[in-house]
Design an enzyme around this catalytic site. Sequence first.
Site, PDB file in Angstrom:
ATOM      1  N   CYS A 118      39.567  49.642  24.284  1.00  0.00           N
ATOM      2  CA  CYS A 118      38.148  49.653  23.938  1.00  0.00           C
ATOM      3  C   CYS A 118      37.845  50.977  23.265  1.00  0.00           C
ATOM      4  O   CYS A 118      38.621  51.926  23.366  1.00  0.00           O
ATOM      5  CB  CYS A 118      37.295  49.482  25.198  1.00  0.00           C
ATOM      6  SG  CYS A 118      35.586  49.027  24.801  1.00  0.00           S
ATOM      7  N   CYS A 120      34.664  52.520  23.673  1.00  0.00           N
ATOM      8  CA  CYS A 120      33.468  53.169  24.232  1.00  0.00           C
ATOM      9  C   CYS A 120      33.727  54.540  24.839  1.00  0.00           C
ATOM     10  O   CYS A 120      32.847  55.401  24.819  1.00  0.00           O
ATOM     11  CB  CYS A 120      32.753  52.265  25.231  1.00  0.00           C
ATOM     12  SG  CYS A 120      33.718  51.825  26.679  1.00  0.00           S
ATOM     13  N   CYS A 128      31.159  50.080  22.130  1.00  0.00           N
ATOM     14  CA  CYS A 128      32.543  49.610  22.177  1.00  0.00           C
ATOM     15  C   CYS A 128      33.128  49.327  20.793  1.00  0.00           C
ATOM     16  O   CYS A 128      34.266  48.866  20.674  1.00  0.00           O
ATOM     17  CB  CYS A 128      32.633  48.373  23.066  1.00  0.00           C
ATOM     18  SG  CYS A 128      32.055  48.693  24.745  1.00  0.00           S
ATOM     19  N   LYS A 193      33.593  38.596  29.810  1.00  0.00           N
ATOM     20  CA  LYS A 193      33.080  39.874  30.316  1.00  0.00           C
ATOM     21  C   LYS A 193      31.575  39.905  30.096  1.00  0.00           C
ATOM     22  O   LYS A 193      31.094  39.800  28.967  1.00  0.00           O
ATOM     23  CB  LYS A 193      33.758  41.030  29.582  1.00  0.00           C
ATOM     24  CG  LYS A 193      33.182  42.380  29.965  1.00  0.00           C
ATOM     25  CD  LYS A 193      34.002  43.517  29.388  1.00  0.00           C
ATOM     26  CE  LYS A 193      33.352  44.854  29.694  1.00  0.00           C
ATOM     27  NZ  LYS A 193      34.145  45.970  29.183  1.00  0.00           N
ATOM     28  N   ARG A 203      30.963  53.868  34.148  1.00  0.00           N
ATOM     29  CA  ARG A 203      30.498  54.582  32.955  1.00  0.00           C
ATOM     30  C   ARG A 203      30.332  56.065  33.227  1.00  0.00           C
ATOM     31  O   ARG A 203      30.527  56.893  32.332  1.00  0.00           O
ATOM     32  CB  ARG A 203      29.218  53.950  32.424  1.00  0.00           C
ATOM     33  CG  ARG A 203      29.513  52.569  31.858  1.00  0.00           C
ATOM     34  CD  ARG A 203      28.309  51.948  31.200  1.00  0.00           C
ATOM     35  NE  ARG A 203      28.591  50.554  30.874  1.00  0.00           N
ATOM     36  CZ  ARG A 203      27.667  49.662  30.582  1.00  0.00           C
ATOM     37  NH1 ARG A 203      26.391  50.017  30.579  1.00  0.00           N
ATOM     38  NH2 ARG A 203      28.001  48.422  30.289  1.00  0.00           N
ATOM     39  N   ARG A 215      24.755  46.966  25.949  1.00  0.00           N
ATOM     40  CA  ARG A 215      25.905  46.218  25.434  1.00  0.00           C
ATOM     41  C   ARG A 215      25.641  44.720  25.323  1.00  0.00           C
ATOM     42  O   ARG A 215      26.553  43.920  25.204  1.00  0.00           O
ATOM     43  CB  ARG A 215      27.109  46.436  26.342  1.00  0.00           C
ATOM     44  CG  ARG A 215      27.520  47.887  26.534  1.00  0.00           C
ATOM     45  CD  ARG A 215      29.018  47.983  26.769  1.00  0.00           C
ATOM     46  NE  ARG A 215      29.459  49.209  27.416  1.00  0.00           N
ATOM     47  CZ  ARG A 215      29.445  50.414  26.858  1.00  0.00           C
ATOM     48  NH1 ARG A 215      28.977  50.576  25.624  1.00  0.00           N
ATOM     49  NH2 ARG A 215      29.895  51.457  27.527  1.00  0.00           N
ATOM     50  N   GLU A 231      34.472  31.323  25.222  1.00  0.00           N
ATOM     51  CA  GLU A 231      35.141  32.610  24.989  1.00  0.00           C
ATOM     52  C   GLU A 231      36.626  32.502  25.347  1.00  0.00           C
ATOM     53  O   GLU A 231      37.490  32.974  24.612  1.00  0.00           O
ATOM     54  CB  GLU A 231      34.504  33.715  25.846  1.00  0.00           C
ATOM     55  CG  GLU A 231      33.216  34.314  25.294  1.00  0.00           C
ATOM     56  CD  GLU A 231      33.462  35.246  24.098  1.00  0.00           C
ATOM     57  OE1 GLU A 231      34.623  35.436  23.689  1.00  0.00           O
ATOM     58  OE2 GLU A 231      32.468  35.781  23.574  1.00  0.00           O
ATOM     59  N   LYS A 246      34.968  39.067  34.500  1.00  0.00           N
ATOM     60  CA  LYS A 246      34.470  40.369  34.944  1.00  0.00           C
ATOM     61  C   LYS A 246      32.960  40.452  34.824  1.00  0.00           C
ATOM     62  O   LYS A 246      32.455  40.060  33.779  1.00  0.00           O
ATOM     63  CB  LYS A 246      35.139  41.416  34.055  1.00  0.00           C
ATOM     64  CG  LYS A 246      34.654  42.823  34.236  1.00  0.00           C
ATOM     65  CD  LYS A 246      35.304  43.700  33.224  1.00  0.00           C
ATOM     66  CE  LYS A 246      34.710  45.077  33.356  1.00  0.00           C
ATOM     67  NZ  LYS A 246      35.137  45.965  32.336  1.00  0.00           N
ATOM     68  N   SER A 272      33.529  48.559  39.322  1.00  0.00           N
ATOM     69  CA  SER A 272      33.120  49.796  39.993  1.00  0.00           C
ATOM     70  C   SER A 272      31.877  49.629  40.863  1.00  0.00           C
ATOM     71  O   SER A 272      31.787  50.210  41.941  1.00  0.00           O
ATOM     72  CB  SER A 272      32.886  50.884  38.951  1.00  0.00           C
ATOM     73  OG  SER A 272      31.876  50.495  38.034  1.00  0.00           O
ATOM     74  N   TYR A 311      39.625  48.736  42.675  1.00  0.00           N
ATOM     75  CA  TYR A 311      39.678  50.146  43.064  1.00  0.00           C
ATOM     76  C   TYR A 311      40.180  50.326  44.486  1.00  0.00           C
ATOM     77  O   TYR A 311      40.439  51.446  44.915  1.00  0.00           O
ATOM     78  CB  TYR A 311      38.292  50.787  42.871  1.00  0.00           C
ATOM     79  CG  TYR A 311      37.859  50.750  41.424  1.00  0.00           C
ATOM     80  CD1 TYR A 311      38.346  51.686  40.518  1.00  0.00           C
ATOM     81  CD2 TYR A 311      37.016  49.751  40.944  1.00  0.00           C
ATOM     82  CE1 TYR A 311      37.992  51.638  39.177  1.00  0.00           C
ATOM     83  CE2 TYR A 311      36.652  49.688  39.611  1.00  0.00           C
ATOM     84  CZ  TYR A 311      37.140  50.634  38.732  1.00  0.00           C
ATOM     85  OH  TYR A 311      36.798  50.573  37.410  1.00  0.00           O
TER      86      TYR A 311
HETATM   87  C1  PBG Z   1      35.231  49.352  28.649  1.00  0.00           C
HETATM   88  C2  PBG Z   1      35.202  48.913  30.067  1.00  0.00           C
HETATM   89  C3  PBG Z   1      34.148  48.959  30.996  1.00  0.00           C
HETATM   90  C4  PBG Z   1      34.682  48.528  32.203  1.00  0.00           C
HETATM   91  C5  PBG Z   1      36.015  48.211  31.975  1.00  0.00           C
HETATM   92  N1  PBG Z   1      36.308  48.437  30.652  1.00  0.00           N
HETATM   93  C6  PBG Z   1      32.762  49.455  30.849  1.00  0.00           C
HETATM   94  C7  PBG Z   1      31.801  48.711  30.052  1.00  0.00           C
HETATM   95  O1  PBG Z   1      32.096  47.686  29.453  1.00  0.00           O
HETATM   96  O2  PBG Z   1      30.678  49.222  29.964  1.00  0.00           O
HETATM   97  C8  PBG Z   1      33.938  48.459  33.514  1.00  0.00           C
HETATM   98  C9  PBG Z   1      34.802  48.467  34.739  1.00  0.00           C
HETATM   99  C10 PBG Z   1      34.102  48.783  35.995  1.00  0.00           C
HETATM  100  O3  PBG Z   1      32.867  48.845  36.105  1.00  0.00           O
HETATM  101  O4  PBG Z   1      34.829  49.008  36.974  1.00  0.00           O
HETATM  102  N2  PBG Z   1      34.397  48.673  27.793  1.00  0.00           N
END
Ligand code: PBG
Length: 320
Positions: A118, A120, A128, A193, A203, A215, A231, A246, A272, A311
């Site tokens: 990615c 970002c 991104c 996603k 983030r 986003r 998708e 996700k 996260s 995690y």
């Molecule tokens: C990159 C990405 C993100 C996450 C994984 N890859 C952040 C986003 O899309 O803003 C989030 C993973 C998480 O919250 O643990 N684009």
Amino acid sequence: MSAFPATRLRRFRRSDRLRALVRETRLDLDDFVLPYFVGPQTEPNADLPALGRYSVEDLVAEGQEAAALGVSALILFGIPDEKDAEGSGAWDDDGVIQRALRALREASPGLVLLTDVCLCEYTSHGHCGVLDGEEIDNDASVELLARTAVSHAAAGADAVCPSDMMDGRVAASRAALDEHGYGETPIVSYAAKYASAFYGPFREAADSTPAFGDRRGYQMDPANVREALRECALDVEEGADALLVKPALPNLDVLRAVRERFDLPVGAYNVSGEYAMLKAAGARGWLDERQAALESLTAIFRAGADLVVSYWTKELAGWL
Ligand code: PBG
């Protein structure tokens, strides 16, 4: 079969042994992927330990420790020294991920190394992809993402995981990987996603909060499940080798639907915010973090995941 009193489902719940005998879902460390953040220097996170950052050097020691505990796979996120409008740190051969891959590959040859693809974390604006005014230029972004995937493969990634949600990134990455001699490198696509509030702690850790806007112009609307299947279907057509859903817990129905529709390996990202919620509640004594985490992870597998990014993976090694 007659119902009660002949049928009594509690009979198999009477002891640990009986429950174990009929258990349908089990957690296996081999199915888990542990995320790591690699940056210019090590910065521990006291409240959310798995969201700390490591320098390349410290990551190598961490990786060895994780491998010794039985962790089999890592996914790497990079925080570059400097960001720019294009995110050029993402495909820099001397970039943080590329250096981390080479070092880990040498120190822990047995670890499976996945990379998040990615822009970002690398762009000054935190989006991104690259911008055309205040809009994301999809096709220009896709080219840079494909270039990034190739550079990760060249540095030793076992699989690349595009997470940007641009249209066409899987096809472009497949073509670029093949063209550069990485025809054997699988693409694990973050296919479904969602634009989610649960990415907040990530983030912070990855320093990837968008400088303006959000986003929702590229990540999916959490209200949609049929669109998630579209998708996935497109990513399969474009050459994805595995599909990710996700975040995990708010989207178990999506995970189940993807599992039923596709025969590819299907994964889920226990993100996260899902980790932070239980950590915070556990720290306050509101719930038992370990039990709540195990229950959550079991539910994700029960919904149909073959693999889970979590995690808790390192802690799980001690729990299982
Ligand atoms: C990159 C990405 C993100 C996450 C994984 N890859 C952040 C986003 O899309 O803003 C989030 C993973 C998480 O919250 O643990 N684009």
